[in-house]
Design an enzyme around this catalytic site. Structure first.
Site, PDB file in Angstrom:
ATOM      1  NE  ARG A 121      -4.265  -1.733   1.648  1.00 39.18           N
ATOM      2  CZ  ARG A 121      -4.495  -2.713   2.524  1.00 39.18           C
ATOM      3  NH1 ARG A 121      -3.802  -2.767   3.639  1.00 39.18           N
ATOM      4  NH2 ARG A 121      -5.422  -3.611   2.277  1.00 39.18           N
ATOM      5  CE  LYS A 143      -0.272  13.519 -15.103  1.00 40.17           C
ATOM      6  NZ  LYS A 143      -0.512  14.005 -16.469  1.00 40.17           N
ATOM      7  CD  GLU A 185       7.422  16.175 -21.979  1.00 40.26           C
ATOM      8  OE1 GLU A 185       6.817  17.235 -21.781  1.00 40.26           O
ATOM      9  OE2 GLU A 185       6.826  15.076 -22.115  1.00 40.26           O
ATOM     10  CE  LYS A 227       5.271  17.609 -14.168  1.00 35.11           C
ATOM     11  NZ  LYS A 227       5.466  16.366 -14.857  1.00 35.11           N
ATOM     12  CD  GLU A 237      -3.704  15.728 -16.398  1.00 35.12           C
ATOM     13  OE1 GLU A 237      -2.486  15.581 -16.215  1.00 35.12           O
ATOM     14  OE2 GLU A 237      -4.355  15.139 -17.260  1.00 35.12           O
ATOM     15  NE  ARG A 241       0.435  16.911 -13.322  1.00 35.87           N
ATOM     16  CZ  ARG A 241       1.053  16.136 -12.445  1.00 35.87           C
ATOM     17  NH1 ARG A 241       0.651  16.103 -11.192  1.00 35.87           N
ATOM     18  NH2 ARG A 241       2.078  15.382 -12.798  1.00 35.87           N
ATOM     19  CG  ASN A 245      -1.837  16.311 -20.262  1.00 34.03           C
ATOM     20  OD1 ASN A 245      -0.814  15.791 -19.829  1.00 34.03           O
ATOM     21  ND2 ASN A 245      -2.983  16.287 -19.605  1.00 34.03           N
ATOM     22  CG  HIS A 248       1.885  15.009 -23.657  1.00 32.74           C
ATOM     23  ND1 HIS A 248       2.515  16.205 -23.906  1.00 32.74           N
ATOM     24  CD2 HIS A 248       2.753  14.280 -22.900  1.00 32.74           C
ATOM     25  CE1 HIS A 248       3.704  16.205 -23.316  1.00 32.74           C
ATOM     26  NE2 HIS A 248       3.863  15.054 -22.703  1.00 32.74           N
ATOM     27  CG  HIS A 252       0.518   9.568 -24.879  1.00 30.43           C
ATOM     28  ND1 HIS A 252      -0.250   9.929 -23.810  1.00 30.43           N
ATOM     29  CD2 HIS A 252       1.796   9.835 -24.522  1.00 30.43           C
ATOM     30  CE1 HIS A 252       0.538  10.397 -22.842  1.00 30.43           C
ATOM     31  NE2 HIS A 252       1.780  10.351 -23.255  1.00 30.43           N
ATOM     32  CG  HIS A 264       7.185  10.662 -23.915  1.00 31.08           C
ATOM     33  ND1 HIS A 264       5.852  10.544 -24.257  1.00 31.08           N
ATOM     34  CD2 HIS A 264       7.259  11.703 -23.053  1.00 31.08           C
ATOM     35  CE1 HIS A 264       5.155  11.463 -23.617  1.00 31.08           C
ATOM     36  NE2 HIS A 264       5.987  12.192 -22.883  1.00 31.08           N
TER      37      HIS A 264
HETATM   38  N1  GLY Z   1       3.822  14.836 -17.927  1.00 32.19           N
HETATM   39  C1  GLY Z   1       2.696  15.611 -17.661  1.00 32.19           C
HETATM   40  C2  GLY Z   1       2.377  15.750 -16.217  1.00 32.19           C
HETATM   41  O1  GLY Z   1       3.174  15.404 -15.361  1.00 32.19           O
HETATM   42  O2  GLY Z   1       1.312  16.214 -15.889  1.00 32.19           O
END
Ligand code: GLY
Length: 369
Positions: A121, A143, A185, A227, A237, A241, A245, A248, A252, A264
Site C-alpha cells: 500500500r 505521475k 518536453e 512544473k 489534473e 495541470r 499535456n 500529448h 501518445h 516519447h
Molecule cells: N507529464 C505531464 C504531467 O506530469 O502532468
C-alpha cells in the site's frame, strides 16, 4: 546546488538540482529522516555506466540495500516487470520501512513510482532522474504508471516522491537522440510558460543539445520551477495541470503507432506540431505565429519512423486516450505563448489534416537541415 519545492497539502518535497550532487544522497536521506532499507530500481544501461560510482557512494551503508536492474524500454513498462519488482521486494524481505530509489529515465521513474505506490500500500520513494526528459518532466509531480496493451500510461497512480535529485553530470553520457527527446518536453515548456522562456529556449537549444552544463542547469531549474508551480495548484489534473499535456494526445498515439520506434520526447515534438497546425486552423493563432513557432519545432530532427505512420490509425488511437471526456477527443491548443485553451474538440477531418500537415512540415525540415 539549487532547490525547488513542491508544496502539497499532504506531500511536500524538495527537488535538488546541480552538478555532482549524487554523492550527497546518503546525507539527504539521513537529514530527511527517510527509511534506510534501500531498494534501487536501476536502468540496466545506467547501471553499466555508473554501478561502480553508485556502489562506492553506498559502500558504507549499514542497512539493507538491493540493486534491481531492468532493461528500461517501453515494452517493459508492464505488469510483468512490475510483478518482478514486487516479487524481488518480497523475496528480499523488504517491508513497509523500504525506501525505493529509482535511477534512470522516464520509463524507470514511471514504473518504479507505480511499484512503490502499490507495494504494501505504498513505500517511500526517491527519484534520481538520469535523462533530460526525466529531470524536467517525468520525475516531478507524482505521475506513475505502466502501459497497458500498448496504450501509454493507461494504468497508474498519483504518488509523490520524498525527494528528487537531478545531478546534471548523468546527462554527460546521453546520446544525441536522447537529448533531442528531452528537448521535446522543453519546447513544450517554451510554449506553455512565457514569452521570455520561449526566447530563452529558442536561443539556448543548440547549447542544450550539445550538453553545455551552464545552459542545462539553468533550463532544468526554470522548467522544474514551472512544473512544480503547476503541480502545487492542481496535483490531480482536475484543470490547470492539463496544460502540461500540450501535444500529448497526438504524441501518445504516434508512439503507439510507431511501435515505440520514436521516443516519447520525439513524439511530443510531433504532437506539438500537430497542435500548432490545429490551433491555426481553429483560428486561435495567426499564420505568422504558426510560421514562427514551426521554426522552433523544426530545430529538432525527429527519427524518420514518423514518416511511415498512418494518420487514420493515429486518429483511431487518439480515441482511446485517457484524457478524453464523453468519448470525444479532448485537446489542449495554443492561443498565445503561455495562453492555452483546454478541452477543445475537433472533427476527424481537422485532426487528420493537422497530422498530415505536421508530417509534411517535419519532413521538409528533415530534408533541408
Ligand atoms: N507529464 C505531464 C504531467 O506530469 O502532468
Amino acid at each position: 546546488m539549487k532547490i525547488v519545492k513542491v508544496n502539497l497539502e499532504y506531500a511536500s518535497y524538495p527537488i535538488f538540482i546541480g552538478e555532482n550532487i549524487f554523492p550527497k544522497l546518503e546525507e539527504l536521506i539521513a537529514s530527511s529522516k527517510l527509511y534506510k532499507n534501500l531498494f534501487f530500481v536501476v536502468d540496466k544501461n545506467v547501471y553499466k555506466q555508473f554501478s561502480k560510482y553508485i556502489k562506492k557512494i553506498f559502500y558504507k551503508h549499514d542497512e539493507k540495500k538491493y540493486f534491481y536492474k531492468f532493461c528500461a524500454i517501453e515494452k517493459n513498462k508492464s505488469y510483468d516487470e512490475l510483478k518482478k519488482i514486487h516479487s524481488k521486494l518480497l523475496e528480499k524481505r523488504f517491508g513497509r520501512d523500504t525506501l525505493l530509489i529509482s535511477v534512470g529515465g522516464g520509463i524507470t521513474c514511471d514504473l518504479s513510482g507505480f511499484a512503490a505506490s502499490t507495494y504494501m500500500r505504498g513505500v517511500q520513494l526517491i527519484h534520481i532522474p538520469t535523462t533530460l526528459i526525466a529531470m524536467v518532466d517525468s520525475s516531478i509531480g507524482g505521475k506513475t504508471g505502466i502501459n497497458f496493451e500498448l496504450y501509454k500510461n493507461m494504468v497508474g497512480t498519483f504518488y509523490q516522491p520524498k525527494l528528487v535529485l537531478c545531478d546534471i553530470d548523468f546527462i554527460s553520457t546521453l546520446s544525441n537522440r536522447e537529448m533531442i527527446s528531452g528537448c521535446g518536453e522543453l519546447i513544450k515548456y517554451a510554449f506553455i510558460t512565457s514569452k521570455h522562456f520561449y526566447e530563452k529556449i529558442n536561443d539556448k537549444l543548440p547549447a542544450i543539445i550539445s550538453k553545455n552544463k551552464i545552459a542545462l542547469s539553468d533550463i532544468i531549474y526554470n522548467s522544474v520551477q514551472f512544473k512544480a508551480s503547476i503541480v502545487n495548484m492542481d496535483e490531480n489534473e482536475k484543470g490547470l495541470r492539463k496544460v502540461l499535456n500540450f501535444g500529448h494526445t497526438f504524441a501518445h498515439a504516434f508512439e503507439k503507432e510507431s511501435k515505440n520506434k520514436i521516443s516519447h520526447g520525439e513524439a511530443v515534438t510531433v504532437g506539438i506540431v500537430c497542435a500548432l497546425f490545429l490551433s491555426n486552423r481553429k483560428k486561435l493563432i495567426s499564420n505568422d505565429a504558426l510560421k514562427k513557432y514551426l521554426e522552433l519545432t523544426g530545430k529538432l530532427k525527429i527519427n524518420k519512423s514518423i514518416f511511415k505512420v498512418d494518420p487514420e490509425q493515429i486518429y483511431k488511437i487518439m480515441f482511446t486516450d485517457k484524457k478524453n471526456l464523453d468519448e470525444k477527443i479532448s485537446l489542449v491548443l495554443l492561443k498565445d505563448i503561455g495562453e492555452l485553451v483546454l478541452d477543445v474538440h475537433a472533427s476527424k477531418a481537422e485532426i487528420i489534416w493537422a497530422i498530415n500537415s505536421a508530417i509534411e512540415n517535419l519532413n521538409l525540415h528533415h530534408k533541408y537541415s
